[in-house]
Design a protein around this motif. Structure first.
Motif, PDB file in Angstrom:
ATOM      1  N   SER A  26       0.816  -1.208   0.000  1.00  0.00           N
ATOM      2  CA  SER A  26       0.000   0.000   0.000  1.00  0.00           C
ATOM      3  C   SER A  26       0.850   1.259   0.000  1.00  0.00           C
ATOM      4  O   SER A  26       0.370   2.343  -0.351  1.00  0.00           O
ATOM      5  CB  SER A  26      -0.941   0.001   1.212  1.00  0.00           C
ATOM      6  N   ALA A  27       2.123   1.136   0.382  1.00  0.00           N
ATOM      7  CA  ALA A  27       3.007   2.297   0.409  1.00  0.00           C
ATOM      8  C   ALA A  27       3.648   2.587  -0.944  1.00  0.00           C
ATOM      9  O   ALA A  27       4.380   3.576  -1.081  1.00  0.00           O
ATOM     10  CB  ALA A  27       4.097   2.103   1.458  1.00  0.00           C
ATOM     11  N   LEU A  28       3.376   1.751  -1.952  1.00  0.00           N
ATOM     12  CA  LEU A  28       4.036   1.909  -3.240  1.00  0.00           C
ATOM     13  C   LEU A  28       3.835   3.290  -3.855  1.00  0.00           C
ATOM     14  O   LEU A  28       4.808   3.905  -4.307  1.00  0.00           O
ATOM     15  CB  LEU A  28       3.574   0.818  -4.208  1.00  0.00           C
ATOM     16  N   PRO A  29       2.601   3.822  -3.927  1.00  0.00           N
ATOM     17  CA  PRO A  29       2.455   5.153  -4.536  1.00  0.00           C
ATOM     18  C   PRO A  29       3.304   6.219  -3.848  1.00  0.00           C
ATOM     19  O   PRO A  29       3.914   7.058  -4.516  1.00  0.00           O
ATOM     20  CB  PRO A  29       0.952   5.443  -4.386  1.00  0.00           C
ATOM     21  N   GLU A  30       3.364   6.170  -2.518  1.00  0.00           N
ATOM     22  CA  GLU A  30       4.182   7.137  -1.802  1.00  0.00           C
ATOM     23  C   GLU A  30       5.657   6.941  -2.134  1.00  0.00           C
ATOM     24  O   GLU A  30       6.408   7.907  -2.313  1.00  0.00           O
ATOM     25  CB  GLU A  30       3.960   7.020  -0.291  1.00  0.00           C
ATOM     26  N   MET A  31       6.088   5.675  -2.222  1.00  0.00           N
ATOM     27  CA  MET A  31       7.478   5.403  -2.581  1.00  0.00           C
ATOM     28  C   MET A  31       7.809   5.980  -3.951  1.00  0.00           C
ATOM     29  O   MET A  31       8.870   6.584  -4.158  1.00  0.00           O
ATOM     30  CB  MET A  31       7.728   3.892  -2.583  1.00  0.00           C
ATOM     31  N   ASP A  35      10.524   8.756  -4.697  1.00  0.00           N
ATOM     32  CA  ASP A  35      11.599   8.442  -5.626  1.00  0.00           C
ATOM     33  C   ASP A  35      11.687   9.523  -6.695  1.00  0.00           C
ATOM     34  O   ASP A  35      12.777   9.942  -7.098  1.00  0.00           O
ATOM     35  CB  ASP A  35      11.344   7.077  -6.273  1.00  0.00           C
ATOM     36  N   ALA A  36      10.513   9.995  -7.143  1.00  0.00           N
ATOM     37  CA  ALA A  36      10.486  11.051  -8.148  1.00  0.00           C
ATOM     38  C   ALA A  36      11.057  12.354  -7.604  1.00  0.00           C
ATOM     39  O   ALA A  36      11.834  13.038  -8.281  1.00  0.00           O
ATOM     40  CB  ALA A  36       9.053  11.273  -8.618  1.00  0.00           C
ATOM     41  N   ALA A  37      10.681  12.697  -6.376  1.00  0.00           N
ATOM     42  CA  ALA A  37      11.172  13.942  -5.786  1.00  0.00           C
ATOM     43  C   ALA A  37      12.685  13.906  -5.591  1.00  0.00           C
ATOM     44  O   ALA A  37      13.398  14.855  -5.933  1.00  0.00           O
ATOM     45  CB  ALA A  37      10.468  14.196  -4.457  1.00  0.00           C
ATOM     46  N   LEU A  38      13.183  12.798  -5.049  1.00  0.00           N
ATOM     47  CA  LEU A  38      14.618  12.687  -4.796  1.00  0.00           C
ATOM     48  C   LEU A  38      15.408  12.510  -6.090  1.00  0.00           C
ATOM     49  O   LEU A  38      16.578  12.888  -6.165  1.00  0.00           O
ATOM     50  CB  LEU A  38      14.887  11.521  -3.853  1.00  0.00           C
ATOM     51  N   GLY A  39      14.762  11.926  -7.088  1.00  0.00           N
ATOM     52  CA  GLY A  39      15.427  11.690  -8.363  1.00  0.00           C
ATOM     53  C   GLY A  39      15.266  12.815  -9.361  1.00  0.00           C
ATOM     54  O   GLY A  39      15.636  12.661 -10.531  1.00  0.00           O
ATOM     55  N   ALA A  40      14.767  13.969  -8.919  1.00  0.00           N
ATOM     56  CA  ALA A  40      14.548  15.091  -9.830  1.00  0.00           C
ATOM     57  C   ALA A  40      15.812  15.495 -10.594  1.00  0.00           C
ATOM     58  O   ALA A  40      15.742  15.784 -11.794  1.00  0.00           O
ATOM     59  CB  ALA A  40      13.964  16.278  -9.066  1.00  0.00           C
ATOM     60  N   PRO A  41      16.997  15.534  -9.954  1.00  0.00           N
ATOM     61  CA  PRO A  41      18.197  15.888 -10.727  1.00  0.00           C
ATOM     62  C   PRO A  41      18.517  14.870 -11.827  1.00  0.00           C
ATOM     63  O   PRO A  41      18.969  15.248 -12.912  1.00  0.00           O
ATOM     64  CB  PRO A  41      19.301  15.911  -9.658  1.00  0.00           C
ATOM     65  N   VAL A  42      18.285  13.579 -11.553  1.00  0.00           N
ATOM     66  CA  VAL A  42      18.516  12.555 -12.574  1.00  0.00           C
ATOM     67  C   VAL A  42      17.537  12.744 -13.727  1.00  0.00           C
ATOM     68  O   VAL A  42      17.907  12.681 -14.911  1.00  0.00           O
ATOM     69  CB  VAL A  42      18.361  11.142 -11.974  1.00  0.00           C
ATOM     70  N   LEU A  43      16.268  12.987 -13.397  1.00  0.00           N
ATOM     71  CA  LEU A  43      15.247  13.191 -14.416  1.00  0.00           C
ATOM     72  C   LEU A  43      15.580  14.405 -15.278  1.00  0.00           C
ATOM     73  O   LEU A  43      15.478  14.355 -16.510  1.00  0.00           O
ATOM     74  CB  LEU A  43      13.884  13.361 -13.746  1.00  0.00           C
ATOM     75  N   ALA A  44      15.979  15.497 -14.639  1.00  0.00           N
ATOM     76  CA  ALA A  44      16.302  16.707 -15.394  1.00  0.00           C
ATOM     77  C   ALA A  44      17.481  16.474 -16.338  1.00  0.00           C
ATOM     78  O   ALA A  44      17.478  16.935 -17.489  1.00  0.00           O
ATOM     79  CB  ALA A  44      16.622  17.853 -14.429  1.00  0.00           C
ATOM     80  N   ALA A  45      18.491  15.732 -15.865  1.00  0.00           N
ATOM     81  CA  ALA A  45      19.648  15.450 -16.713  1.00  0.00           C
ATOM     82  C   ALA A  45      19.263  14.570 -17.900  1.00  0.00           C
ATOM     83  O   ALA A  45      19.761  14.765 -19.019  1.00  0.00           O
ATOM     84  CB  ALA A  45      20.746  14.776 -15.888  1.00  0.00           C
ATOM     85  N   ALA A  46      18.368  13.600 -17.666  1.00  0.00           N
ATOM     86  CA  ALA A  46      17.914  12.738 -18.759  1.00  0.00           C
ATOM     87  C   ALA A  46      17.099  13.533 -19.772  1.00  0.00           C
ATOM     88  O   ALA A  46      17.201  13.313 -20.991  1.00  0.00           O
ATOM     89  CB  ALA A  46      17.102  11.577 -18.203  1.00  0.00           C
TER      90      ALA A  46
END
Length: 301
Positions: A26-31, A35-46
């Motif tokens: 049940s915690a998957l959506p929050e995870m 993950d998206a918030a913490l991975g924002a720099p990776v996403l922006a670089a991609a």
């Protein structure tokens, strides 16, 4: 190409961390959101890499009009693509109805629902039938390794892209490290043992796609190494680490001894209390691969 692969399952983001999802997740959506918030720099670089790869001649960028998000999950990539490329229509593909429902709601909240179309489809099936030909940009974030036959999917992506079109693949890579190594518990090497125990089960699922992308016909293929960092110094980082270690603790209860499990419980408790100093670094990599085109006119359609 070398990659660790598990048995076939519907393609969606069911492993946002470094171990398998529990039966009741049940915690998957929050995870995923964390993950998206913490991975924002990776996403922006991609996204930057995608934009560079769409350049057909120096200083001339082709803005994508049709984008496919392969294994879209809750829609982090789809929404980021919609924001970066405001003239594009995004086709978001996933095998999980609940993920697509969440994605559609998020697109509506972001005001881009008119440009984001969801498609309930398994990437092991006939997904190309759900999207138009002549795709400008295909996006596969932490999803390609779940496919039964990745080489087949890469050929399919190549076929749906227009000449000059781009595929961006993001993947787990390298190793996960925890600082301090005892996770703040005094139990020396605890973090290393967690990582080793997960590795014995094949987690994180990593892949190296350079040779497979080249074999599928893409050229050039550019790989960039990066990492996602989660620190308990931030609220999002502490919650992410709490959920991640809780999932891993449940999965590894038969692999770690009682002392290690007790120490993990203590580490999780400090994360809940906001008194932890844990930091986790997870290796990531992304590839920007181009379907060769012959002319600028062809690339622009």
């Amino acid at each position: 190409m070398t990659h660790t692969h598990t048995a076939r399952q519907p393609v969606h983001h069911d492993r946002p961390g470094h171990g398998p999802a529990p039966e009741d997740d049940s915690a998957l959506p929050e995870m995923l959101d964390l993950d998206a918030a913490l991975g924002a720099p990776v996403l922006a670089a991609a996204l930057d890499a995608a934009q560079r790869a769409l350049t057909t001649v120096p200083r001339t960028v082709v803005e994508p009009r049709t984008i496919v998000d392969l294994g879209a999950g809750t829609g982090t990539g789809s929404l980021a693509l919609a924001a970066r490329f405001p003239d594009a229509r995004i086709h978001s593909l996933d095998a999980a109805p609940q993920m697509l429902h969440r994605l559609a709601s998020a697109a509506a909240e972001a005001g881009v629902a008119d440009r984001v179309s969801t498609h309930l489809v398994d990437l092991d099936g006939d997904w190309p039938a759900a999207v138009p030909l002549g795709v400008d940009l295909a996006w596969a974030a932490l999803s390609l390794h779940h496919v039964t036959d990745p080489e087949r999917l890469l050929r399919q992506v190549f076929d749906v892209l227009r000449p000059g079109g781009v595929l961006v693949v993001t993947e787990f890579a390298d190793v996960t490290t925890y600082e301090p190594a005892d996770l703040g518990t005094g139990r020396e090497g605890l973090g290393d043992r967690v990582v080793s125990a997960l590795a014995a089960h094949g987690y994180p699922i990593t892949a190296e796609w350079t040779s497979a992308l080249t074999a599928a016909g893409f050229s050039p293929v550019d790989r960039t190494a990066t990492s996602l960092i989660a620190s308990a110094d931030t609220t999002d980082g502490a919650r992410y680490l709490e959920l991640n270690l809780t999932r891993n603790r449940d999965f590894l209860r038969d692999d770690l001894n009682d002392s290690d499990l007790t120490a993990l419980d203590a580490a999780i408790a400090t994360l809940k209390e906001g008194t932890s100093g844990i930091r986790c670094t997870s290796g990531r990599a992304f590839w920007a691969a181009v379907r060769p085109g012959t002319t600028d006119t062809e690339a622009r359609r």
